[in-house]
Structure formats: C-alpha cells, structure tokens
Design a protein around this motif. Structure first.
Motif, short mmCIF file in Angstrom:
data_model
loop_
_atom_site.label_atom_id
_atom_site.label_comp_id
_atom_site.label_asym_id
_atom_site.label_seq_id
_atom_site.Cartn_x
_atom_site.Cartn_y
_atom_site.Cartn_z
N ARG A 159 50.52 13.38 -14.23
CA ARG A 159 49.71 14.59 -14.31
C ARG A 159 48.95 14.65 -15.63
N ALA A 160 49.59 14.27 -16.71
CA ALA A 160 48.93 14.31 -18.02
C ALA A 160 47.78 13.33 -18.07
N ASP A 161 48.02 12.12 -17.54
CA ASP A 161 46.97 11.10 -17.56
C ASP A 161 45.83 11.48 -16.62
N HIS A 162 46.21 11.95 -15.40
CA HIS A 162 45.19 12.26 -14.42
C HIS A 162 44.42 13.51 -14.80
N GLY A 163 45.06 14.42 -15.47
CA GLY A 163 44.42 15.69 -15.80
C GLY A 163 43.46 15.60 -16.95
N VAL A 205 33.82 8.11 -13.35
CA VAL A 205 32.78 8.36 -12.35
C VAL A 205 31.73 7.26 -12.43
N ALA A 206 31.29 6.78 -11.27
CA ALA A 206 30.13 5.89 -11.19
C ALA A 206 29.10 6.58 -10.31
N ALA A 207 27.84 6.53 -10.70
CA ALA A 207 26.80 7.23 -9.94
C ALA A 207 25.52 6.43 -9.92
N SER A 208 24.81 6.53 -8.80
CA SER A 208 23.48 5.93 -8.73
C SER A 208 22.60 6.55 -9.80
N LEU A 209 21.57 5.85 -10.20
CA LEU A 209 20.79 6.28 -11.36
C LEU A 209 20.12 7.62 -11.16
N THR A 210 19.64 7.88 -9.94
CA THR A 210 18.99 9.17 -9.68
C THR A 210 20.00 10.31 -9.83
N ASP A 260 37.30 6.82 -10.10
CA ASP A 260 37.96 7.81 -9.25
C ASP A 260 37.01 8.42 -8.23
N LEU A 261 35.73 8.46 -8.58
CA LEU A 261 34.75 9.11 -7.71
C LEU A 261 33.39 8.47 -7.94
N GLY A 262 32.61 8.33 -6.87
CA GLY A 262 31.27 7.76 -6.99
C GLY A 262 30.24 8.64 -6.29
N PHE A 263 28.98 8.46 -6.65
CA PHE A 263 27.88 9.18 -6.00
C PHE A 263 26.79 8.16 -5.68
N VAL A 264 26.34 8.16 -4.42
CA VAL A 264 25.36 7.17 -3.98
C VAL A 264 24.22 7.84 -3.23
N GLU A 265 23.10 7.08 -3.11
CA GLU A 265 21.95 7.51 -2.33
C GLU A 265 21.87 6.61 -1.11
N PRO A 291 37.85 6.07 -2.70
CA PRO A 291 38.60 5.05 -1.97
C PRO A 291 39.12 5.58 -0.64
N ARG A 292 38.98 4.78 0.39
CA ARG A 292 39.37 5.22 1.73
C ARG A 292 40.85 5.59 1.79
N GLY A 293 41.11 6.74 2.41
CA GLY A 293 42.48 7.19 2.62
C GLY A 293 43.12 7.83 1.41
N VAL A 294 42.39 7.95 0.30
CA VAL A 294 42.94 8.56 -0.92
C VAL A 294 42.13 9.81 -1.22
N LEU A 295 42.68 10.97 -0.89
CA LEU A 295 41.94 12.22 -1.11
C LEU A 295 41.74 12.45 -2.61
N PRO A 296 40.54 12.85 -3.03
CA PRO A 296 40.32 13.14 -4.45
C PRO A 296 41.29 14.21 -4.93
N ALA A 297 41.85 13.99 -6.12
CA ALA A 297 42.80 14.93 -6.69
C ALA A 297 42.43 15.19 -8.14
N GLY A 298 42.99 16.26 -8.70
CA GLY A 298 42.77 16.57 -10.11
C GLY A 298 41.31 16.74 -10.45
N PRO A 299 40.84 16.14 -11.54
CA PRO A 299 39.45 16.29 -11.97
C PRO A 299 38.44 15.79 -10.95
N ALA A 300 38.79 14.74 -10.19
CA ALA A 300 37.87 14.23 -9.16
C ALA A 300 37.64 15.29 -8.09
N ARG A 301 38.71 15.96 -7.68
CA ARG A 301 38.58 17.03 -6.69
C ARG A 301 37.75 18.18 -7.26
N ASP A 302 37.97 18.49 -8.55
CA ASP A 302 37.22 19.58 -9.18
C ASP A 302 35.73 19.27 -9.23
#
Length: 311
Positions: free
Chosen positions: A92-96, A101-106, A148-153, A288-299
């Motif tokens: 929890r401490a590490d995840h919190g 995050v990786a995101a497309s440039l736009t 933990d989380l990505g954003f794509v176009e 990642p497939r089958g892994v629901l976003p949690a902690g800051p990724a969910r936020d």
C-alpha cells in the motif's frame, strides 16, 4: 475452506496474552479491553474449538494441555498473519505514492497536464512518472507491465489490454495562410485528394498517423477508389514538430484539433473541411489485461473519465 472450528486472530491473540501473563486482567490491559470481555471471548472460543483451553482459579488462569498445544499453533498463525500485514502495508505504501504512466504525445501534451494537476490536488502524496511516447510504444509498455496506466489514440480497441474511452478528438487538415489550399475552405477536400497529397506527418505507428491512414482507406474503399496513399512529405517524431513545419508553410499537415486549436483561432493556421472521411477518434486509457486499475491509477482514470464527460 476453513472449518468453523478455527478461531479468529483476535481470540488467538487473547489466548496468548493469558498464557504469557497468567491473568485475564493483564491480558485485558494489554489489548485495551475489559476483563469480562476477555473472559467471554475465550469462553466462546472454547465452545467453538470443542475442548477446555484454560483452567480458571482465584489466582488467575493457566492453559490446559490442549490449550498449550493451541498456543504453539496460534503463535505460528499469528506470526504468518503479522508477515502478511507487513507485506500488505508495504504494498500500500509503495502503490500509494508512485504512479507510472505512458501516454501518446497528443494526450501527454494537451490533456494529461490538467488531469495530473487534479490528481496532485486530490492526492498530493502521489509521485507520477510520465513517459510521452507514441501509441504503439504505450501499448508495449502496458503489456510488459512497465507502467501502471497508458493513454493511446486510434480508431481501434487495442489487443492484449483492457481499455476504456476517456475522451474524444478529431483530426484537422491544416495549412499555413500562404498555402494555395487556404482558398478551399468553401470546397471540401475529398478522400482521393487527401490520399494523393504528400503530407507533413508523424512517424509510422503513431496514433495520429494510424488514425488518418485507417480513415482514408475506409473512405476510399467505401467510394470504390483504388488509390495508394502518397508517401509523407516530411516524417517527424512529435506533434510539436509537425505543427511547426505546418506553420512555416512546409506543406499540409493532419493534426489533433487539440494541438491546432489556438493556431486556427489566431489565424496562424487554416483548417480545411474534408468530405467523406471520418476523422473522429477515441482517446483510450489502457492497462494490463485482467488487472483492474487500483490506487493512483484508478484515481487518475476517474479524473480522466470525468474530464471527458464534461469536456
């Protein structure tokens, strides 16, 4: 599944406290409860287990032979539970406090800054590392669990990950005011014209280029046209570089409406209408497939979704 004879951890802790102190009163003080509460809980545990665990007397209490065996086993169970508790706290401490995050440039340039400002306001303890890369690289990093989380176009639902649409965008064909096409604002470009012209473009596999090529091929097929897409006039590795080239009059470019909105309003670029080509696209969060976003990724996912609903 455990049988109903297995006591809860609190009852085991109280049994150990009585064994160590020889007193219900001392066990009660150690755990911040009343003596009658300790006595009642241990009596209930004896009924649950089905054997007498304690000999009670005027000078205190001591464990029976059966109780002594249970004390030995209880110590092992509680030690394992303590290790589990410490491990969960570490996770929890590490995840919190860390979000990758990786995101497309736009998305990284025009949407994520405002989302991250809101995240910082709501969760100031969270440290974010942001990697702006093209959409194909975002997907690689998500599939490899490097972020933990990505954003794509792009127009398609990515394979191998779970995703949700967080915003919508539209591509714009833009030219400098000095370009001959500026006079075409009353006569839309066709799919054939756009396919044949050499454009200032992003690199292959970028979300913007993939979306444009897919939209053109779909439109040409629907119109019964067999036209090869012209090679790029320039191939540049960032949205800002493509925009700069368009501003200098290098040639027509196709960019996100988010990227050129200020330039079009200010007259530095001219946006041209296009007929028969659907240049709308979804912007997606991926994980990642089958892994629901949690902690800051969910936020962050919630912030992006709310912004998309109101934007």
């Amino acid at each position: 599944m455990l049988s109903p004879r297995v006591p809860d951890l609190t009852s085991l802790e109280l049994l150990l406290a009585v064994d160590e102190t020889g007193s219900f009163g001392q066990a009660a003080l150690r755990h911040g409860v009343t003596q009658p509460a300790v006595s009642a809980r241990l009596a209930r545990m004896e009924r649950q287990v089905g054997v007498r665990l304690l000999d009670r007397g005027p000078r205190g209490a001591r464990v029976t032979r059966e109780g002594a065996l249970l004390v030995v086993w209880a110590r092992e169970v509680l030690a394992a539970a303590g290790a589990l508790d410490a491990g969960i706290a570490s996770l929890r401490a590490d995840h919190g406090t860390r979000l990758r995050v990786a995101a497309s440039l736009t998305v990284a340039e025009y949407l994520l800054p405002q989302w991250l400002v809101r995240l910082a306001a709501e969760h100031p303890e969270t440290a974010v590392s942001l990697e702006p890369v093209n959409s194909a690289e975002v997907l690689r990093r998500v599939r490899d669990a490097r972020v933990d989380l990505g954003f794509v176009e792009g127009p398609d639902v990515p394979e191998g990950v779970d995703s949700t649409v967080v915003a919508h965008d539209e591509l714009r064909v833009v030219v400098a005011p000095s370009h001959p096409w500026r006079r075409r604002r009353a006569r839309p470009l066709t799919a054939v014209e756009l396919a044949r012209v050499r454009l200032v473009q992003r690199e292959p596999h970028s979300g913007t280029r993939t979306a444009l090529e897919g939209a053109l091929r779909t439109a040409l097929t629907a119109a019964g046209e067999d036209v090869d897409l012209a090679p790029p006039l320039l191939e540049l590795a960032s949205t800002s570089a493509v925009r700069s080239a368009a501003l200098t009059g290098a040639g027509p470019a196709v960019l996100s409406a988010l990227a050129v909105a200020d330039d079009v309003r200010g007259g530095r670029l001219v946006a041209l209408p296009v007929a028969g080509v659907d240049l709308r696209r979804a912007l997606r969060a991926v994980w990642p497939r089958g892994v629901l976003p949690a902690g800051p990724a969910r936020d962050l996912l919630g912030i992006a979704g709310r912004a998309g609903e109101t934007g």
